[in-house]
Design an enzyme around this catalytic site. Structure first.
Site, PDB file in Angstrom:
ATOM      1  CG  HIS A 125      -1.846  -0.746   0.400  1.00 22.65           C
ATOM      2  ND1 HIS A 125      -2.027  -2.112   0.954  1.00 22.65           N
ATOM      3  CD2 HIS A 125      -3.540   0.131   0.823  1.00 22.65           C
ATOM      4  CE1 HIS A 125      -3.406  -2.942   0.878  1.00 22.65           C
ATOM      5  NE2 HIS A 125      -3.845  -1.686   0.988  1.00 22.65           N
ATOM      6  CE  LYS A 138      -6.630 -12.787  10.396  1.00 21.47           C
ATOM      7  NZ  LYS A 138      -5.966 -13.655  10.744  1.00 21.47           N
TER       8      LYS A 138
END
Length: 190
Positions: free
Chosen positions: A40, A98
């Site tokens: 990222h 998750k």
């Protein structure tokens, strides 16, 4: 209203994701891109190395051996809370991970995309639905590189929808209410 049947989706995703609701069951096929923290940060600095329009980012650091995906379970998505906004601005339609994400991501997804949840501990199951098709930023190492992975009907649940409904937040609220959580979110003795 949550759909009773499994919704079949194929990347790149379009406006069809805007009709999904938190709790819907989905099977996703097509190419997705793995990205954890370092990926990222690199994409923010150097640009996204693939076409982000309709793309799906999977919060995952897969185990790769001989160009085969051995395991590819999700990593905790909340670590990317502060790092995800630019992706939606560039056209990314979904994240997979998750544990859910924070309120800022819930807001950023409104009218733009969804967060899909995949069960932690099922890395071998995930890998059985995957084929490796590319790699970006190999200098970041196996876990942090961006891997292009072709999915074949990966089973997912919509965790956060484009209207701001959030399964994880709802469960947390119910748990706090039933446990008698105090104002700081800590359980209190009754």
């Amino acid at each position: 209203m949550v759909t009773k049947e499994v919704v079949q989706l194929h990347t790149p995703l379009g406006d069809e994701v805007l009709t999904l609701r938190a709790g819907d069951h989905v099977e996703l096929s097509g190419v997705v891109y793995t990205a954890r923290d370092e990926a990222h940060l690199r994409m923010q600095k150097d640009g996204i190395p693939f076409d982000p329009k309709g793309a799906v980012i999977y919060h995952c650091g897969p185990v790769i051996k001989d160009k085969t995906i051995v395991a590819a379970g999700p990593t905790t998505s909340a670590r990317m809370n502060a790092l995800s906004g630019f992706l939606f601005d560039k056209g990314v339609r979904a994240l997979i991970g998750k544990g859910g994400m924070g309120p800022q991501v819930r807001e950023q997804l409104k009218g733009k995309g969804v967060y899909f949840a995949f069960t932690g501990g099922c890395a071998a199951l995930a890998a059985s639905h995957m084929k490796l098709v590319g790699e970006y930023f190999p200098d970041l190492g196996m876990a942090e590189a961006v891997w292009a992975i072709e999915l074949d009907r990966l089973p997912l649940v919509v965790g956060i929808d484009s209207a701001g409904n959030d399964l994880f937040f709802d469960v947390e609220k119910r748990a706090q209410a039933s446990a008698g959580a105090g104002p700081a979110g800590n359980c209190t003795d009754k």
